[in-house]
Design an enzyme around this catalytic site. Structure first.
Site, PDB file in Angstrom:
ATOM      1  CB  CYS A  16      -0.892   0.001   1.235  1.00  0.00           C
ATOM      2  SG  CYS A  16       0.037   0.031   2.788  1.00  0.00           S
ATOM      3  CB  CYS A 100       0.431   5.156   7.064  1.00  0.00           C
ATOM      4  SG  CYS A 100      -1.006   5.271   6.007  1.00  0.00           S
ATOM      5  CD  GLU A 130      -3.289   1.089  12.407  1.00  0.00           C
ATOM      6  OE1 GLU A 130      -4.425   1.569  12.565  1.00  0.00           O
ATOM      7  OE2 GLU A 130      -2.991   0.393  11.416  1.00  0.00           O
ATOM      8  CB  SER A 222       0.954  -9.685   7.175  1.00  0.00           C
ATOM      9  OG  SER A 222      -0.083  -8.906   6.625  1.00  0.00           O
ATOM     10  CG  ASN A 224      -3.389  -6.451   4.891  1.00  0.00           C
ATOM     11  OD1 ASN A 224      -2.463  -6.748   4.144  1.00  0.00           O
ATOM     12  ND2 ASN A 224      -4.533  -6.014   4.467  1.00  0.00           N
TER      13      ASN A 224
END
Length: 282
Positions: A16, A100, A130, A222, A224
């Site tokens: 991303c 980000c 995060e 990960s 995600n």
């Protein structure tokens, strides 16, 4: 005998923009200085981390940061808690902040809510970089949960603001909001989920259905990746998770199979290309 597999890489898979930004920044400094400290894995992909380590990237933890002085340290896309910035200031550390923008926006919203004395719930993965950064905006007072069941044994305030880790499923976020409202809570929901990621959830099922087999490439760390792999598996039961071309199982493929390759937002395109070449050699 050659299997003559027809292999296609999903053009929407791979890094991303937040990860691209962090890695570009790191490579620029590595080129100039020959080394760079990074707080935590720059991306949840061991192969990409190994590639950057070979260029001089040095991965450190928060404990190491406290003992480091007069150095440059990269903050990766996941963002950091306020405590990290205080430590850097005290130790004369130059922070290369590659947080980000979507994460930074969310951090600011959570901090504003906390400063406004709102009670905060965060739908996110415990211990994820995060989420630690998000919780830090609330002095670690926010309640973090991965599943609604976790809230069954917690006494919640009658009204609160609901936030989510940026890479969670939009559908699940709104389902959680609805369920909490059904339970009688007053819920103010703040949807700050990254649309670049959530659009992948929607598009990936269509991609997975177009092929006989799906090879999903992702680091095992990960979160995600786990979610996106589940999307593939639901759309196409013949979906297989690998982290490296060496994990490919030749017996899974029939002659002339069509194979789709896709990956997480932390999967480098070069790794998917390597997988494609390995499949074409079968």
């Amino acid at each position: 005998m050659a299997k003559d597999l027809q292999v296609t890489i999903d053009k929407d898979s791979g890094f991303c923009f937040g990860v691209v930004y962090a890695i570009d920044m790191a490579e620029e400094i590595l080129e100039e200085d020959g080394y760079l400290y990074c707080l935590g894995d720059i991306v949840h992909n061991d192969e990409e981390v190994a590639r950057l380590k070979a260029k001089g990237l040095r991965i450190i933890g928060h404990g190491d940061l406290a003992n480091l002085k007069n150095e440059k340290v990269l903050i990766r896309a996941h963002g950091e808690a306020p405590e990290t910035y205080r430590t850097a200031l005290n130790n004369n550390i130059s922070l290369i902040d590659a947080s980000c923008p979507v994460v930074l926006k969310l951090q600011n919203r959570i901090k504003t809510s906390h400063d406004g004395r709102e009670k905060i719930l965060i739908f996110g993965k415990h211990g994820h970089a995060e989420v630690i950064g998000l919780q830090g905006q609330t002095n670690n007072e926010a309640i973090v949960f991965q599943d609604l069941e976790e809230l069954d044994n917690i006494e919640l305030p009658s009204s609160f603001t609901l936030y989510s880790q940026t890479t969670k499923s939009v559908d699940k976020f709104y389902a959680i909001k609805a369920e909490l409202q059904n339970r009688g809570y007053e819920v103010k929901a703040n949807d700050t989920i990254c649309r670049q990621v959530s659009n992948r959830y929607e598009d990936l099922g269509g991609f997975a259905r177009r092929y006989n087999k799906i090879i999903f490439v992702s680091g095992k760390k990960s979160s995600n990746g786990k979610v996106l792999y589940d999307v593939c598996k639901q759309a196409n039961p013949q979906s297989y998770f690998i982290s490296d071309p060496a994990e490919l199982d030749e017996t899974l493929f029939e002659t002339n199979d069509t194979v789709g390759i896709c990956g997480a937002t932390s999967t480098p395109m070069w790794l998917m290309e390597d997988v494609k070449q390995a499949l074409e050699r079968l």
